[in-house]
Design a protein around this motif. Sequence first.
Motif, PDB file in Angstrom:
ATOM      1  N   MET A 386      26.315 -11.636   3.330  1.00  0.00           N
ATOM      2  CA  MET A 386      25.667 -10.506   2.664  1.00  0.00           C
ATOM      3  C   MET A 386      25.582  -9.360   3.663  1.00  0.00           C
ATOM      4  SD  MET A 386      24.092  -9.447  -0.134  1.00  0.00           S
ATOM      5  CE  MET A 386      24.789  -7.820   0.136  1.00  0.00           C
ATOM      6  N   LEU A 388      24.617  -5.497   4.327  1.00  0.00           N
ATOM      7  CA  LEU A 388      23.822  -4.379   3.833  1.00  0.00           C
ATOM      8  C   LEU A 388      24.207  -3.115   4.596  1.00  0.00           C
ATOM      9  CD1 LEU A 388      20.338  -6.144   3.842  1.00  0.00           C
ATOM     10  CD2 LEU A 388      21.909  -5.937   1.911  1.00  0.00           C
ATOM     11  N   GLU A 408      14.391  -4.646   1.101  1.00  0.00           N
ATOM     12  CA  GLU A 408      14.448  -3.232   1.450  1.00  0.00           C
ATOM     13  C   GLU A 408      13.083  -2.751   1.948  1.00  0.00           C
ATOM     14  OE1 GLU A 408      16.157   0.903  -0.534  1.00  0.00           O
ATOM     15  OE2 GLU A 408      16.770  -1.062  -1.288  1.00  0.00           O
ATOM     16  N   ILE A 420      19.280   1.338   1.078  1.00  0.00           N
ATOM     17  CA  ILE A 420      20.174   0.199   1.250  1.00  0.00           C
ATOM     18  C   ILE A 420      21.239   0.172   0.167  1.00  0.00           C
ATOM     19  CG2 ILE A 420      20.289  -2.303   1.595  1.00  0.00           C
ATOM     20  CD1 ILE A 420      18.442  -0.821   3.553  1.00  0.00           C
ATOM     21  N   ASP A 421      22.473   0.017   0.590  1.00  0.00           N
ATOM     22  CA  ASP A 421      23.593  -0.246  -0.312  1.00  0.00           C
ATOM     23  C   ASP A 421      23.908  -1.729  -0.229  1.00  0.00           C
ATOM     24  OD1 ASP A 421      25.967  -0.513  -1.665  1.00  0.00           O
ATOM     25  OD2 ASP A 421      27.036   1.077  -0.591  1.00  0.00           O
ATOM     26  N   TRP A 422      23.672  -2.452  -1.323  1.00  0.00           N
ATOM     27  CA  TRP A 422      23.869  -3.903  -1.359  1.00  0.00           C
ATOM     28  C   TRP A 422      25.332  -4.276  -1.639  1.00  0.00           C
ATOM     29  CZ3 TRP A 422      19.962  -7.907  -1.244  1.00  0.00           C
ATOM     30  CH2 TRP A 422      18.679  -7.428  -0.972  1.00  0.00           C
ATOM     31  N   PRO A 427      20.408  -7.499  -5.794  1.00  0.00           N
ATOM     32  CA  PRO A 427      19.432  -7.890  -4.758  1.00  0.00           C
ATOM     33  C   PRO A 427      18.758  -9.209  -5.123  1.00  0.00           C
ATOM     34  CG  PRO A 427      19.229  -5.562  -5.256  1.00  0.00           C
ATOM     35  CD  PRO A 427      20.177  -6.116  -6.270  1.00  0.00           C
TER      36      PRO A 427
END
Length: 429
Positions: A386, A388, A408, A420-422, A427
């Motif tokens: 993952m 971020l 976040e 935050i760009d996931w 999320p």
Amino acid sequence: MNFKGYEYEFATRSGSGGAFAFAATRLAGRGTTESRERPTRSLSLVLPANNQGKPITEDVAVALRQLVLGQCPAVVRSEFFTQGPGLVFREHGHPLAYGLTITNPSTTPMLRALVMTIQAQILRTLLFDSAILKLPKTCNPLMPTTVTIQQEALACAIANIIWKAGNGQSAILCLPQANVVHVVGSPQFNEDGLTEKLQLCPMSRIEDLHQTVRRNVHVFQEDPGPALMLILYSAILTRGIEQVTEDLGKPTGGDGILTPVKCLLNINGSISFSPISLFVLGRASPFLHNGVQYQEDGQGCTTEETGVLIRSPIGLLVWMGNEAKTSTYNVGSRFKTPTVPIWIVIASEQSGVLFGEDKGILRDHQAENRFQLYYHTSTFHQQNPMILKINNRSRDDSMIDAPVPTLEKLIRTKWGDARIDWGGVEPFV
């Protein structure tokens, strides 16, 4: 009771070794949650060369149990002793091959947090101390290609935790002897399946500690097994029982008597920060602030609360559901800005690790404008890395009223303006 005397005693005598057998299982991480069973093997306990250690005594066994769980004798929770999570990696060569996984969904929050604390140490070794592992230059440190590399990183992590508790001077490693009981049940002590079987092995060099852990890594990977309690016991005895008791807090005014002994682990399995601090800092303080603070109780007694005295090697970020509750933990900058970009993260009862590959984000404010961090959690449901993407410069006011994921919110305790760009992933924390 002079526990320093006990430590000296088992540092200068020798006992006998024993055998340790188990059947291990581990989870395969190839995009499914299926388990792979290893063949049953009988493995010998390998004690240090020319140093067989000393069997645990009743006094030390009672003191350990009282310090860890608050009382002895007491009801035994097997998941704290012989049925805890093993330190099991995902399949080597898998994109999450660096990661430990917990296969038992009922594992308590505290034990999960300790696994993630060890995970942080493993990542520190892989990313920033890889020379110890003698990895080929072409090897991706986040994708160990063999079981040997994984086990070497684990052995380094365990040895570093215990050695830190001894202030870099000495260590005591606890190893169990399978069919030997050194302390029998009595009015002072009830057997738990582990404590009474311990062999206490003193070390004066980290190389010896590392080598002994490596040779016995199967003990720490047994799943379920005693790994976490062995590391905790080793760190306590290495630091010293009296010193760990003092770490938990004492008054400096009034009659100067030590406060009643607090325990390192809550019997209900909820998260406490003393064992996390012991694993990271080598001190079992429950306080997360910078330096020393003093609190008065209104009765003429001032309590000295010693937090983080120097910049932590590994960070800690905390979110406890809302800003008011989170602020009571008073996490200081020495935890928020560690020496390497790796943070243990505690979000209420959930735990994980945030980490980056670039130390520059801790040295250069410009590097903090936009950067990326990996997130790894203890659950086996996470099947891929993952990543971020964190932006501390531009704000999207159209999203100001949108729900903010818990992770976040936690990241904003360090980077207040973070967005935050996931990466298109929903999320999950």
